[in-house]
Each structure stands twice: as C-alpha cells, then as structure tokens.
Enzyme design. Structure first.
Site, PDB file in Angstrom:
ATOM      1  NE  ARG A   1      -3.796  -1.877   0.791  1.00  0.00           N
ATOM      2  CZ  ARG A   1      -5.285  -1.766   1.523  1.00  0.00           C
ATOM      3  NH1 ARG A   1      -5.548  -0.748   2.637  1.00  0.00           N
ATOM      4  NH2 ARG A   1      -5.907  -2.447   0.996  1.00  0.00           N
TER       5      ARG A   1
ATOM      6  NE  ARG B   1      -6.750   4.969   2.742  1.00  0.00           N
ATOM      7  CZ  ARG B   1      -7.757   4.361   3.925  1.00  0.00           C
ATOM      8  NH1 ARG B   1      -8.771   4.570   4.163  1.00  0.00           N
ATOM      9  NH2 ARG B   1      -7.335   2.707   4.239  1.00  0.00           N
TER      10      ARG B   1
ATOM     11  NE  ARG C   1      -9.083   7.594  -2.445  1.00  0.00           N
ATOM     12  CZ  ARG C   1     -11.070   7.810  -2.621  1.00  0.00           C
ATOM     13  NH1 ARG C   1     -11.642   8.111  -3.826  1.00  0.00           N
ATOM     14  NH2 ARG C   1     -11.149   6.796  -1.767  1.00  0.00           N
TER      15      ARG C   1
ATOM     16  CG  ASP D   1      -9.156  -2.415  -3.975  1.00  0.00           C
ATOM     17  OD1 ASP D   1      -8.051  -2.729  -2.747  1.00  0.00           O
ATOM     18  OD2 ASP D   1      -9.937  -3.889  -3.945  1.00  0.00           O
TER      19      ASP D   1
ATOM     20  CE1 TYR E   1     -12.818  -7.526   1.674  1.00  0.00           C
ATOM     21  CE2 TYR E   1     -10.860  -8.384   1.266  1.00  0.00           C
ATOM     22  CZ  TYR E   1     -11.933  -7.508   1.813  1.00  0.00           C
ATOM     23  OH  TYR E   1     -10.430  -7.123   2.180  1.00  0.00           O
TER      24      TYR E   1
HETATM   25  O1  CP3 Z   1       0.452  -1.561  -2.529  1.00  0.00           O
HETATM   26  C1  CP3 Z   1       0.023  -0.954  -3.038  1.00  0.00           C
HETATM   27  O2  CP3 Z   1       0.105   0.375  -3.270  1.00  0.00           O
HETATM   28  C2  CP3 Z   1      -0.844  -0.931  -4.329  1.00  0.00           C
HETATM   29  C3  CP3 Z   1      -2.472  -0.535  -4.196  1.00  0.00           C
HETATM   30  C4  CP3 Z   1      -3.121  -1.937  -3.174  1.00  0.00           C
HETATM   31  C5  CP3 Z   1      -4.439  -1.170  -2.792  1.00  0.00           C
HETATM   32  N1  CP3 Z   1      -5.043  -2.028  -2.606  1.00  0.00           N
HETATM   33  C6  CP3 Z   1      -5.243  -0.064  -3.209  1.00  0.00           C
HETATM   34  C7  CP3 Z   1      -5.991   0.182  -1.764  1.00  0.00           C
HETATM   35  C8  CP3 Z   1      -3.041  -3.314  -3.190  1.00  0.00           C
HETATM   36  C9  CP3 Z   1      -1.803  -3.945  -3.596  1.00  0.00           C
HETATM   37  C10 CP3 Z   1      -4.780  -3.480  -2.799  1.00  0.00           C
HETATM   38  C11 CP3 Z   1      -4.677  -4.707  -2.142  1.00  0.00           C
HETATM   39  C12 CP3 Z   1      -5.990  -5.601  -1.625  1.00  0.00           C
HETATM   40  N2  CP3 Z   1      -6.924  -4.828  -1.638  1.00  0.00           N
HETATM   41  C13 CP3 Z   1      -6.339  -6.381  -0.640  1.00  0.00           C
HETATM   42  C14 CP3 Z   1      -5.020  -7.294  -0.430  1.00  0.00           C
HETATM   43  C15 CP3 Z   1      -4.235  -6.304   0.829  1.00  0.00           C
HETATM   44  C16 CP3 Z   1      -4.481  -6.370   2.368  1.00  0.00           C
HETATM   45  O3  CP3 Z   1      -4.174  -5.898   2.537  1.00  0.00           O
HETATM   46  O4  CP3 Z   1      -4.403  -7.604   2.583  1.00  0.00           O
HETATM   47  C17 CP3 Z   1      -7.221  -6.126   0.421  1.00  0.00           C
HETATM   48  C18 CP3 Z   1      -7.638  -6.923   0.987  1.00  0.00           C
HETATM   49  C19 CP3 Z   1      -7.887  -5.100  -0.920  1.00  0.00           C
HETATM   50  C20 CP3 Z   1      -8.750  -4.622  -0.529  1.00  0.00           C
HETATM   51  C21 CP3 Z   1      -9.442  -3.454   0.206  1.00  0.00           C
HETATM   52  N3  CP3 Z   1      -9.305  -2.448  -0.807  1.00  0.00           N
HETATM   53  C22 CP3 Z   1      -9.456  -3.314   1.888  1.00  0.00           C
HETATM   54  C23 CP3 Z   1      -9.787  -3.573   2.770  1.00  0.00           C
HETATM   55  C24 CP3 Z   1      -9.680  -1.455   1.551  1.00  0.00           C
HETATM   56  C25 CP3 Z   1      -9.703  -0.677   2.593  1.00  0.00           C
HETATM   57  C26 CP3 Z   1      -9.011  -0.750   3.847  1.00  0.00           C
HETATM   58  C27 CP3 Z   1      -8.415   0.760   4.463  1.00  0.00           C
HETATM   59  O5  CP3 Z   1      -7.458   0.520   4.748  1.00  0.00           O
HETATM   60  O6  CP3 Z   1      -9.610   1.930   4.383  1.00  0.00           O
HETATM   61  C28 CP3 Z   1      -9.313  -1.895   0.526  1.00  0.00           C
HETATM   62  C29 CP3 Z   1      -9.754   0.149  -0.023  1.00  0.00           C
HETATM   63  C30 CP3 Z   1      -8.041   0.631  -0.991  1.00  0.00           C
HETATM   64  N4  CP3 Z   1      -7.123   0.411  -1.571  1.00  0.00           N
HETATM   65  C31 CP3 Z   1      -7.163   1.702  -0.979  1.00  0.00           C
HETATM   66  C32 CP3 Z   1      -6.114   1.928  -0.986  1.00  0.00           C
HETATM   67  C33 CP3 Z   1      -5.132   2.690  -1.069  1.00  0.00           C
HETATM   68  C34 CP3 Z   1      -8.109   2.933   0.387  1.00  0.00           C
HETATM   69  C35 CP3 Z   1      -8.663   3.567  -0.541  1.00  0.00           C
HETATM   70  C36 CP3 Z   1      -9.106   4.740  -0.696  1.00  0.00           C
HETATM   71  O7  CP3 Z   1      -7.950   5.895  -1.350  1.00  0.00           O
HETATM   72  O8  CP3 Z   1      -9.814   5.408  -0.733  1.00  0.00           O
END
Ligand code: CP3
Length: 355
Positions: free
Chosen positions: A32, A36, A45, A81, A158
């Site tokens: 990630r 954010r 965003r 994602d 999910y």
């Molecule tokens: O790593 C990176 O920089 C690449 C981008 C990336 C995102 N999601 C961007 C993201 C990657 C590799 C993911 C994978 C992802 N997404 C996973 C596997 C990694 C892990 O955390 O176990 C999972 C489970 C998801 C599903 C997901 N997407 C969740 C649970 C959430 C909410 C998490 C939170 O902290 O709120 C997301 C949203 C998400 N994916 C964000 C980002 C930058 C934040 C949302 C936003 O910008 O509003």
C-alpha cells in the site's frame, strides 16, 4: 507476443533477491505504498473516486509513481485493488470511506453463484494491463513494477461476506456446509486469476504477487484443502501459459497473511513461489529455519512505524541484519496504515539500506 520496448531497468535489487541472487543492498518496498498516508494521494482522491483511479490508466499510473518520486524504494506496485476481479465477475463493489469495500449483493448461498460471469480478462480487466504498460514506460527503468491479484479464498471471503469481517464466519462456514460448492467457486476464481496474471505479465509486470490476506482464518487443514492447492495451481499454470506465449517467466510472490508456520512451511516446500511474504507475528529466525529455498518478504509491524524516527530506523536495521542480504526483500508485515508519518517511511527505508 507484444513488443513493448520498455526502458532498461536501472535497479534490479528486488528482482535479484526474488531470484535468490546476492544483492549490494537489501531491496525494500511497502505494501500500500501508494495510499492515504501520502498527502498527494489524499489530494488526488478528493478529485477522483477510488475505482475511477483504478480504471483510468493515466490515473493509476500517476498514483503508482507518487511514492517512487518521494522515496528511495526498490520496487513499485501497480495501483489497483484485489476486488476488481469480483467486479469483473459482475458484482457491485463500492469503496466507502471509513468502512472499506462493500459488496451490497453478496453470494449468500451456492445458488447465487449462477449470477457470476466468467469475464473476458483482456476486455473486462484490460485497463489494468494498460495501466501497467504505461507505468513501465513512465518509470523509465528506475525500479521494477509488480502486478498483483487477490488469492481465491480471500476473494471468496469478500464475495460471501459482502465486505470485510472480523471472523469471515459465513464464508468459512461454506467449507463445512458446502465443501463441493466451495471448490467450484474457488476454481472459478482461480481460472480468472490465472488469465489475469498472464495478462499483467504480458503488459509488462516484472513480478506478480498473490495476496491471500484472509489466511488468518485458516487452520492447517483448511489451508491445505482450500488455499494451498489453488495457490499452487495459479503459479504452475501461469508459468506454463507464459512459456506457451514465449513471454519470459517473472518471479511469483505469495503473501498468505496470518498463515500458520506449518502452512507457510508447506507453501515453501511446494516450490510454487519464489518469494513468500510473512506478517509481523512470524519471528525472522523461525522464517529462516522453516522456509528454505525461498526468498522471504516482510515483516515489520505496520504499527512500529508510530515509534519515533530513530527507533523506526533501528528496528528496520535490526530486521535487515536478522535476515541478511540473501533471499530477503524488506517490507512491512501488512499494508502501511493511512496515518503513518512520512518521516517514519524515510527512516524505515534508510534503516534497511544501511545494512
Ligand atoms: O500496494 C499498493 O500501493 C497498491 C495498491 C493496493 C491497494 N489495494 C490500494 C488501496 C493493493 C496492492 C491493494 C490490495 C488489497 N485490497 C488487499 C490485499 C492487501 C491487504 O491489505 O491484505 C485487500 C485485502 C484489498 C481490499 C481493500 N481495498 C480493503 C480492505 C480496503 C480498505 C482498507 C482501508 O484501509 O480502508 C481497500 C481500499 C484501498 N485499496 C485503498 C487503497 C489505497 C484505500 C481506499 C481509498 O483510497 O479510499
């Protein structure tokens, strides 16, 4: 095979470590890393919603590059994602602030699986490939670019729960109530993941990471039955398909977050993945003795980033010295948290590179 004529790679530490070769300095990237905690990401965003960033190659590329411009990272990861696969299968996925992903019409029972479609990956997820190709050019060879996917069980979780869950109880109950249908669903997702990863490598991804983020919920028996066979199948079939298409194989990373040491060991023994990611609950010494012939990736606690800068630096140095310069890629043990201080990120990277 498509010819892209990408710029020459200038920093190959990450790929060398993934292949098991010696490195001058330990490669480091952060799960990630485009997210954010970066003010420029938060600013972006305010103008674009989450999935339009994923679906617009120029936007996904821009956001992928943000952490690379700021920090001395050794790899980039395409902004996307894991939930783009359920979306491509016809499910609605919303990203709600302060909640996370929501799938308002989950798969409540096996009969709901009839609603799922098998996407045409090149067409329905082609935007990820375009983002990868564009980003490879824009990176100008500075660092390699990682592509990724969610693993079958994590996506199944999910799709059944309709979002995150602290227990994954409904999804996990399927393993006992509907074992056969669970395998049908997992196989359906696996087939899509294989084509999706091949498409990403074709588009220019230089490594592929499979996120099994819900391995926390699996004991050894469940991991062996419902996760490991699909993880193995993914790496085996992706390699075969790349060979058939005359596309060079790329290192493959599995990150079964929360998996038990026994499960991690079985995964390593399968030799299906070049790199295994571990979370912060695994001791480096245990990882080294139990996971042989693989590169280990991880595993500083994301919460350790809230210590002061000097402490973050020292902790990163300690982890780096414990693992050493062979078969190790430094990272956190899970995604970086949204309010992580920027100086901590700098200290973490400096600490790793100081060894
Ligand atoms: O790593 C990176 O920089 C690449 C981008 C990336 C995102 N999601 C961007 C993201 C990657 C590799 C993911 C994978 C992802 N997404 C996973 C596997 C990694 C892990 O955390 O176990 C999972 C489970 C998801 C599903 C997901 N997407 C969740 C649970 C959430 C909410 C998490 C939170 O902290 O709120 C997301 C949203 C998400 N994916 C964000 C980002 C930058 C934040 C949302 C936003 O910008 O509003």
């Amino acid at each position: 095979m498509e010819k892209h004529n990408f710029p020459v790679l200038k920093n190959d530490r990450f790929l060398k470590a993934a292949r098991g070769e010696e490195v001058d300095k330990i490669p480091v990237w952060i799960m990630r890393q485009a997210g954010r905690y970066l003010p420029e990401f938060r600013e972006f965003r305010t103008k674009h919603d989450f999935f339009s960033i994923c679906q617009t190659p120029e936007f996904a590329c821009e956001v992928t590059l943000q952490p690379i411009r700021r920090f001395d990272l050794d790899a980039s990861i395409i902004f996307s994602d894991i939930l783009v696969i359920p979306q491509a299968m016809g499910m609605t996925v919303e990203m709600r602030s302060a909640v996370g992903p929501v799938l308002p019409q989950p798969i409540a029972s096996p009969s709901d699986m009839a609603r799922l479609k098998k996407p045409d990956v090149e067409k329905d997820l082609g935007y990820v490939g375009e983002a990868i190709t564009l980003t490879r050019h824009k990176l100008e060879g500075k660092v390699p670019l990682i592509g990724f996917t969610g693993a079958p069980w994590t996506l199944m979780g999910y799709m059944i729960q309709g979002g995150g869950s602290s227990t994954m109880a409904q999804a996990r109950s399927w393993f006992y109530k509907y074992p056969q249908e669970s395998h049908t669903l997992l196989q359906l997702i696996t087939d899509i993941i294989i084509d999706y990863l091949v498409m990403q490598a074709k588009a220019g991804a230089q490594a592929l990471q499979v996120f099994e983020s819900h391995a926390d919920y699996l004991n050894d028996e469940l991991f062996e039955t419902f996760s490991l066979p699909y993880l193995k199948q993914i790496s085996e079939k992706v390699k075969l398909k790349l060979d058939a298409l005359n596309i060079p194989r790329v290192p493959m990373i599995a990150f079964p977050k929360g998996a038990t040491l026994n499960s991690l060991e079985r995964l390593a023994k399968s030799q299906a993945y070049d790199v295994i990611g571990i979370d912060w609950t695994i001791e480096p010494s245990d990882a080294r003795t139990r996971l042989t012939n693989v590169t280990v990736q991880g595993n500083m606690d994301p919460c350790a980033m809230y210590a002061n800068e000097e402490q973050v630096y020292e902790r990163a140095r300690k982890i780096a010295s414990q693992f050493g310069k062979t078969r190790y890629i430094a990272n956190l043990g899970h995604g970086i948290l949204p309010d992580t201080p920027i100086p901590s990120v700098e200290a973490f990277i400096r600490g790793i590179h100081s060894v």
